[in-house]
Structures are given as structure tokens and as C-alpha cells.
Design a protein around this motif. Sequence first.
Motif, PDB file in Angstrom:
ATOM      1  N   PRO A  34       0.793  -1.233   0.000  1.00 24.78           N
ATOM      2  CA  PRO A  34       0.000   0.000   0.000  1.00 24.78           C
ATOM      3  C   PRO A  34       0.821   1.276   0.000  1.00 24.78           C
ATOM      4  CG  PRO A  34       0.039  -0.952   2.186  1.00 24.78           C
ATOM      5  CD  PRO A  34       0.717  -1.935   1.288  1.00 24.78           C
ATOM      6  N   LEU A  35       2.098   1.160   0.343  1.00 21.97           N
ATOM      7  CA  LEU A  35       2.969   2.340   0.412  1.00 21.97           C
ATOM      8  C   LEU A  35       4.051   2.248  -0.654  1.00 21.97           C
ATOM      9  CD1 LEU A  35       3.375   2.420   4.294  1.00 21.97           C
ATOM     10  CD2 LEU A  35       1.791   3.777   2.914  1.00 21.97           C
ATOM     11  N   PRO A  36       4.313   3.344  -1.352  1.00 19.29           N
ATOM     12  CA  PRO A  36       5.339   3.324  -2.412  1.00 19.29           C
ATOM     13  C   PRO A  36       6.739   3.211  -1.835  1.00 19.29           C
ATOM     14  CG  PRO A  36       4.556   5.556  -2.059  1.00 19.29           C
ATOM     15  CD  PRO A  36       3.682   4.669  -1.211  1.00 19.29           C
ATOM     16  N   PRO A  37       7.695   2.774  -2.638  1.00 22.44           N
ATOM     17  CA  PRO A  37       9.087   2.692  -2.179  1.00 22.44           C
ATOM     18  C   PRO A  37       9.625   4.079  -1.819  1.00 22.44           C
ATOM     19  CG  PRO A  37       8.770   1.496  -4.238  1.00 22.44           C
ATOM     20  CD  PRO A  37       7.531   2.297  -4.018  1.00 22.44           C
ATOM     21  N   TYR A  57       4.348  -0.155   7.798  1.00 21.89           N
ATOM     22  CA  TYR A  57       3.170  -0.923   7.387  1.00 21.89           C
ATOM     23  C   TYR A  57       2.126  -0.918   8.509  1.00 21.89           C
ATOM     24  CZ  TYR A  57       1.380  -4.211   3.851  1.00 21.89           C
ATOM     25  OH  TYR A  57       0.671  -4.809   2.832  1.00 21.89           O
ATOM     26  N   ALA A  58       2.596  -1.084   9.752  1.00 21.94           N
ATOM     27  CA  ALA A  58       1.679  -1.098  10.901  1.00 21.94           C
ATOM     28  C   ALA A  58       0.988   0.253  11.057  1.00 21.94           C
ATOM     29  CB  ALA A  58       2.449  -1.449  12.171  1.00 21.94           C
ATOM     30  N   LYS A  59       1.736   1.339  10.864  1.00 24.94           N
ATOM     31  CA  LYS A  59       1.136   2.678  10.955  1.00 24.94           C
ATOM     32  C   LYS A  59       0.051   2.863   9.907  1.00 24.94           C
ATOM     33  CE  LYS A  59       5.101   5.125  12.946  1.00 24.94           C
ATOM     34  NZ  LYS A  59       6.152   6.153  12.719  1.00 24.94           N
ATOM     35  N   HIS A  60       0.283   2.312   8.707  1.00 17.54           N
ATOM     36  CA  HIS A  60      -0.718   2.418   7.636  1.00 17.54           C
ATOM     37  C   HIS A  60      -1.999   1.672   8.020  1.00 17.54           C
ATOM     38  CE1 HIS A  60      -2.524   2.485   3.653  1.00 17.54           C
ATOM     39  NE2 HIS A  60      -2.654   1.167   3.732  1.00 17.54           N
ATOM     40  N   ILE A  61      -1.859   0.474   8.578  1.00 13.66           N
ATOM     41  CA  ILE A  61      -3.034  -0.302   8.983  1.00 13.66           C
ATOM     42  C   ILE A  61      -3.804   0.423  10.078  1.00 13.66           C
ATOM     43  CG2 ILE A  61      -3.804  -2.459  10.061  1.00 13.66           C
ATOM     44  CD1 ILE A  61      -1.478  -3.862   8.658  1.00 13.66           C
ATOM     45  N   ASP A  65      -7.658   1.245   9.792  1.00 10.32           N
ATOM     46  CA  ASP A  65      -8.604   0.479  10.619  1.00 10.32           C
ATOM     47  C   ASP A  65      -8.472   0.728  12.118  1.00 10.32           C
ATOM     48  OD1 ASP A  65      -9.858  -0.758   8.488  1.00 10.32           O
ATOM     49  OD2 ASP A  65      -8.481  -2.462   8.464  1.00 10.32           O
ATOM     50  N   GLY A  66      -7.551   1.596  12.525  1.00 12.20           N
ATOM     51  CA  GLY A  66      -7.329   1.781  13.952  1.00 12.20           C
ATOM     52  C   GLY A  66      -6.448   0.676  14.521  1.00 12.20           C
ATOM     53  N   LYS A  67      -6.119   0.790  15.808  1.00 18.52           N
ATOM     54  CA  LYS A  67      -5.241  -0.198  16.436  1.00 18.52           C
ATOM     55  C   LYS A  67      -5.879  -1.582  16.466  1.00 18.52           C
ATOM     56  CE  LYS A  67      -2.765   3.149  19.309  1.00 18.52           C
ATOM     57  NZ  LYS A  67      -2.418   3.590  20.686  1.00 18.52           N
ATOM     58  N   VAL A  68      -7.196  -1.624  16.578  1.00 16.69           N
ATOM     59  CA  VAL A  68      -7.887  -2.922  16.586  1.00 16.69           C
ATOM     60  C   VAL A  68      -7.685  -3.644  15.257  1.00 16.69           C
ATOM     61  CG1 VAL A  68     -10.138  -4.048  16.849  1.00 16.69           C
ATOM     62  CG2 VAL A  68      -9.593  -2.037  18.211  1.00 16.69           C
ATOM     63  N   GLY A  69      -7.466  -2.876  14.193  1.00 15.12           N
ATOM     64  CA  GLY A  69      -7.282  -3.474  12.870  1.00 15.12           C
ATOM     65  C   GLY A  69      -6.067  -4.369  12.778  1.00 15.12           C
ATOM     66  N   LEU A  70      -5.100  -4.193  13.689  1.00 12.49           N
ATOM     67  CA  LEU A  70      -3.899  -5.034  13.680  1.00 12.49           C
ATOM     68  C   LEU A  70      -4.187  -6.456  14.148  1.00 12.49           C
ATOM     69  CD1 LEU A  70      -1.267  -2.554  15.162  1.00 12.49           C
ATOM     70  CD2 LEU A  70      -1.341  -3.398  12.819  1.00 12.49           C
ATOM     71  N   PHE A  71      -5.401  -6.688  14.659  1.00 13.27           N
ATOM     72  CA  PHE A  71      -5.717  -7.994  15.237  1.00 13.27           C
ATOM     73  C   PHE A  71      -6.813  -8.722  14.466  1.00 13.27           C
ATOM     74  CE2 PHE A  71      -3.806  -5.460  18.548  1.00 13.27           C
ATOM     75  CZ  PHE A  71      -2.880  -6.335  19.101  1.00 13.27           C
ATOM     76  N   LYS A  72      -6.955  -8.402  13.177  1.00 15.17           N
ATOM     77  CA  LYS A  72      -7.898  -9.145  12.340  1.00 15.17           C
ATOM     78  C   LYS A  72      -7.467 -10.606  12.246  1.00 15.17           C
ATOM     79  CE  LYS A  72      -9.942  -5.723   9.213  1.00 15.17           C
ATOM     80  NZ  LYS A  72     -10.071  -5.302   7.801  1.00 15.17           N
ATOM     81  N   GLY A  73      -8.422 -11.501  12.410  1.00 12.98           N
ATOM     82  CA  GLY A  73      -8.120 -12.927  12.317  1.00 12.98           C
ATOM     83  C   GLY A  73      -7.590 -13.532  13.597  1.00 12.98           C
ATOM     84  N   LEU A  74      -7.581 -12.758  14.689  1.00 12.36           N
ATOM     85  CA  LEU A  74      -7.042 -13.275  15.947  1.00 12.36           C
ATOM     86  C   LEU A  74      -7.897 -14.397  16.523  1.00 12.36           C
ATOM     87  CD1 LEU A  74      -4.989 -13.119  18.244  1.00 12.36           C
ATOM     88  CD2 LEU A  74      -6.377 -11.301  19.269  1.00 12.36           C
ATOM     89  N   PHE A 150      -8.310  -7.208   4.130  1.00 14.10           N
ATOM     90  CA  PHE A 150      -7.861  -5.827   4.228  1.00 14.10           C
ATOM     91  C   PHE A 150      -7.613  -5.219   2.849  1.00 14.10           C
ATOM     92  CE2 PHE A 150      -4.366  -2.734   4.436  1.00 14.10           C
ATOM     93  CZ  PHE A 150      -4.857  -1.828   5.379  1.00 14.10           C
ATOM     94  N   ILE A 151      -7.182  -6.034   1.915  1.00 17.53           N
ATOM     95  CA  ILE A 151      -6.817  -5.549   0.573  1.00 17.53           C
ATOM     96  C   ILE A 151      -8.036  -5.013  -0.171  1.00 17.53           C
ATOM     97  CG2 ILE A 151      -5.870  -6.221  -1.672  1.00 17.53           C
ATOM     98  CD1 ILE A 151      -4.197  -8.334  -0.182  1.00 17.53           C
ATOM     99  N   GLY A 152      -9.100  -5.799  -0.207  1.00 14.59           N
ATOM    100  CA  GLY A 152     -10.302  -5.395  -0.944  1.00 14.59           C
ATOM    101  C   GLY A 152     -11.383  -4.804  -0.079  1.00 14.59           C
TER     102      GLY A 152
END
Length: 301
Positions: A34-37, A57-61, A65-74, A150-152
Motif C-alpha cells: 500500500p505504500l510506495p518505495p 506498514y503497521a502505521k498504515h493499517i 482500521d485503527g489499532k484494533v485493525g492489527l488484530f484481524k483474524g485473531l 484488508f486488501i479489498g
Amino acid sequence: MADTCGQVLLGSGLTVLSHPLMYIKVLIQVGHEPLPPTLGRNLFGRQVYQLPGLFAYAKHIIKVDGKVGLFKGLGPRLCAGTIGTVVHSRVVQKCQEQGTAQVLGGQQKAVEGSLQHVVNETTKEMIARSCATIVTHPFHVITLRCMVQFIGRETKYSGVFDSIVTVYREEGILGFFAGLIPRLLGDVLSLWICNLLAHLINTYAIDDSMSHTGEIKNCSQAVTGFFASMLTYPFVLVSNLMAVNNCGLAGGLPPYASVYPTWVDCWRHLSREGNMSRGNSLFFRKLPAGKMYAIDQKRFF
């Protein structure tokens, strides 16, 4: 039973702590950038274009989606960890009971530290791990698909039970075991490479008269484990890609991924494209040679 409960609690805690790392790793594995080089410097001080690392990458997520977004699929991952620990413990116990019965029946017990002892213990562990992997793989598939949404920006897989119904309705029983074969192969190869290499090092390279022999042998086990995981990483990558391939999510369909009939086709395609190590590193990620970044699609082509 108490030991198993302790293992479950410890494993659950480690799973929660490591989940954001796995989440980011999976997104990179499927090719989502999601982020360019950015222009940075390598270890030698030379200016090179680098891909965003773990923290960027984590900052982008978090931004999306907020901090909770880092735990999708937990949720399904915790289910897999709990069930896997119980199954592994029970199978190991059964194997030990069978081994004790054979000794009582007159069979000679292998000397501890011998090659035969290593082979016997590795075989027991292989059986236990394989059983745990087979039983928990459906939850692993659901975990990966929850992440790749997350992608789509899909919400197709929103909970454990709803996801089970979705997979069964669309793909049947086989859908729960997508990517199982390369995962099993990778686990088995990694285990045997690790234990046999550690045995060779401990037998021929480490003198028992040396001080801190126990610590050195534990260190050699850790080093060989890391080496084995590096060698078998392509199996992990192929397994994860096959688990989400052609499942109706953007991350498992073109342009992010071709539709692979079998995991062997996926392996060949990745090998041909030079992507067998994609996602292996989350830091100092270099720009793929000969690839162009598509801003609108957020991927390389």
C-alpha cells in the motif's frame, strides 16, 4: 492436564503479542504494497529504493482500521493454537505410552543422545505436529482469509462460525484444507533438518568436556531451527497463498495472484518470478529487481 493448560495460556499470550507481525507478513506475502518505495540507504551507506518495513506498514493499517485493525483474524488463530496444543499434547502422550510398552515388552531402548534416539523422538514429534496441523488447518485458512480482506475491504469472513459456514457453502470440505500439503511438507522437512543438524553439531563439533555444554547445545538447536525455517520458507509462502487463492477475495485473485490449479503451479510461478522469499523479511526490504510499482493497484508488476 495442568501442563497442557499452562501451554495453552502461554501460547495464547504469545499469539496475541505476535499477531500484528503475522498479519503484516501475510499481506506482504500476497503482494499487497500500500505504500510506495522510499529512497534510503543500505548497510553500506549507498542510496537505494526500499520498501516500507514493519513499523511503516503497521502505521498504515492503524491509519485505515485503527489499532484494533492489527488484530484481524485473531479469533480463529487463537482457536487453532488452543486446539493444536491439546492435540499435540495428547498425541505425544500416546506415543510415549507406546514406547514404554515396547520397552516393557522386551525391545531395547535407544541410548539418549544416539542417532537412533534422535530419529525416534523426531518421528514422535513429527506425528504429533502433523496431527495438530491437520486438525487446526481449517482455522488457519479462516485466519488468513480474515487478514487478506484488508486488501479489498471485504467483510466476507467476519467470525469463526460464519466463516466456517461460508467456506463449506462455497468450497465444501476441501476448502478447509486449501494449502495443507505444502504446509505439512514444510513442517516435516523443517523438523528433520533442525534435529538432525543439531545432532551432528552436538556430536561432532561440541566436546562434552567443554564448560557450559548444555547452553551451547541449546544454542545450536536454536541456530539449526532458524536455518531450517529459512530453507523451508517457500513451503510456508506457497501454503498461505493457496489458502486464499481463488476464494472470492481481491487478495486471492488477479492482479494480486493468478488462479493456481495446484500448489505445484503456484510454486513454479513464484520461482519463475523470483518471489520465493517474498515476505521473509520485514526489515530492510529491497525493491524487487525489474519490477514496477503500480500506485492504483498497490502492488508490483
